[in-house]
Design an enzyme around this catalytic site. Sequence first.
Site, short mmCIF file in Angstrom:
data_model
loop_
_atom_site.label_atom_id
_atom_site.label_comp_id
_atom_site.label_asym_id
_atom_site.label_seq_id
_atom_site.Cartn_x
_atom_site.Cartn_y
_atom_site.Cartn_z
N LYS A 30 -10.70 0.83 1.96
CA LYS A 30 -11.09 -0.57 1.81
C LYS A 30 -12.53 -0.67 1.75
CE LYS A 30 -9.71 -4.86 1.12
NZ LYS A 30 -8.85 -5.31 -0.03
N ASP A 85 -0.67 4.69 8.66
CA ASP A 85 0.63 4.41 9.52
C ASP A 85 1.17 3.48 8.42
OD1 ASP A 85 2.40 4.02 11.30
OD2 ASP A 85 1.10 2.91 12.62
N ASP A 124 -4.83 -2.02 -1.00
CA ASP A 124 -4.03 -3.08 -1.26
C ASP A 124 -3.44 -2.80 -2.76
OD1 ASP A 124 -6.58 -3.37 -1.85
OD2 ASP A 124 -6.66 -5.47 -1.83
N TYR A 156 -7.04 2.93 15.96
CA TYR A 156 -6.31 3.40 17.07
C TYR A 156 -6.78 4.01 18.30
CZ TYR A 156 -2.18 2.69 14.22
OH TYR A 156 -1.14 2.12 13.55
#
Length: 344
Positions: free
Chosen positions: A177, A234, A210, A129
């Site tokens: 991740k 988010d 995930d 962001y």
Amino acid sequence: MAYTVTLIPGDGIGPEVSTAMRRVIEATGVPIEWDVQQAGESVIAEYGTPLPDHVLDSIRRNRVGIKGPITTPVGKGFRSVNVSLRKALDLYANLRPAKTIPTRQPIPGLSRYDDVDLIIVRENTEGLYVGIEHDVIPDEAAEAIRIITRRASERVVRFAFEYARQNGRRLVTAVHKANILKLTDGLFLRSAQRVAEEYPDIAFNDRIVDNLCMQLVQRPQEYDVLVLPNLFGDIVSDLCSGLVGGLGVTPGANMGDGIAVFEPVHGSAPKYTGQNKVNPTAMIRSGALMLRFLGEVEAAERVERAVTQVIAEGKYVTYDLKPTRDDPTAVGTQEMAEAIIAAL
Ligand code: NAD
């Protein structure tokens, strides 16, 4: 003495849910003076920016604000007002609770699980962001830069642990991740592990994002407080909204040091603008989080109980909280707010 709070109504459905929130918060009797400020597309012609300095100054002065959603053009146009505001005021932790609301009759979506109680803490100032993007070859290739720092990671994880400690939570899970993004998410994970050592009274684990999404859908009860870099936070907070009734019911808070801006998780849902149709609950509950921040805990609890009661009864609720979306007995935004005021 009254509290002074900056109120940014926003656009799309923002003004409608803001009015509903304001009526409910005023009905608690807590004295609040609203310093109403406009931001977004509608002020660009006058001020040359969607987020004028006087709006930021108002929040800096009052130390507390509450805002409705603000539309961001997709794929073009100005930078998100929401992102700019969080960055400008260094509101580094985005707190988004997602808790099941009990209902009398099963409502698809709302009652999928009966015992979800999650706190999502999203890093709010960096990650993808930062909005640093450029074309490599126009219309052929483009790049975005994702920034992760030890400072921002440690302070958001510390916020999550402090929240856990103060609110009797048992587990903090860092989500990442780091198997693929070894440097950026590797740094986020190491920062989280370091901070976790300062909190031996609270359990800590980590999950790859995930896998976490799959587990949240299958067994959300296994999680408690989640802390995530900006984009994952988010996405996962919308997923968690979906576990407990949708975007119409989930509140949020952007927290800095001694300064906070409250806002629902949902956006400006432009297609419903001006229809008195959408659910005011997320905005009203954001108002309750604001009352807690002001130290008005008893009033906040009354609002939360009144909201829960109205939803549990299922009579004076908006379309999204009815067993079917076209239920003719659904009430409008302001009528639901009035039922909440009556329950207060
Ligand atoms: P959205 O949250 O506005 O709406 C998605 C869908 O969720 C809606 O079509 C509606 O079906 C449902 N929904 C949302 N709020 C609801 C409510 N109060 N009651 C009942 N149902 C509700 O998301 P979007 O369509 O992706 O985004 C629309 C605009 O909002 C975009 O410009 C986006 O940038 C902006 N946005 C702003 C914020 C913010 O101000 N913090 C957050 C998210 C999106």
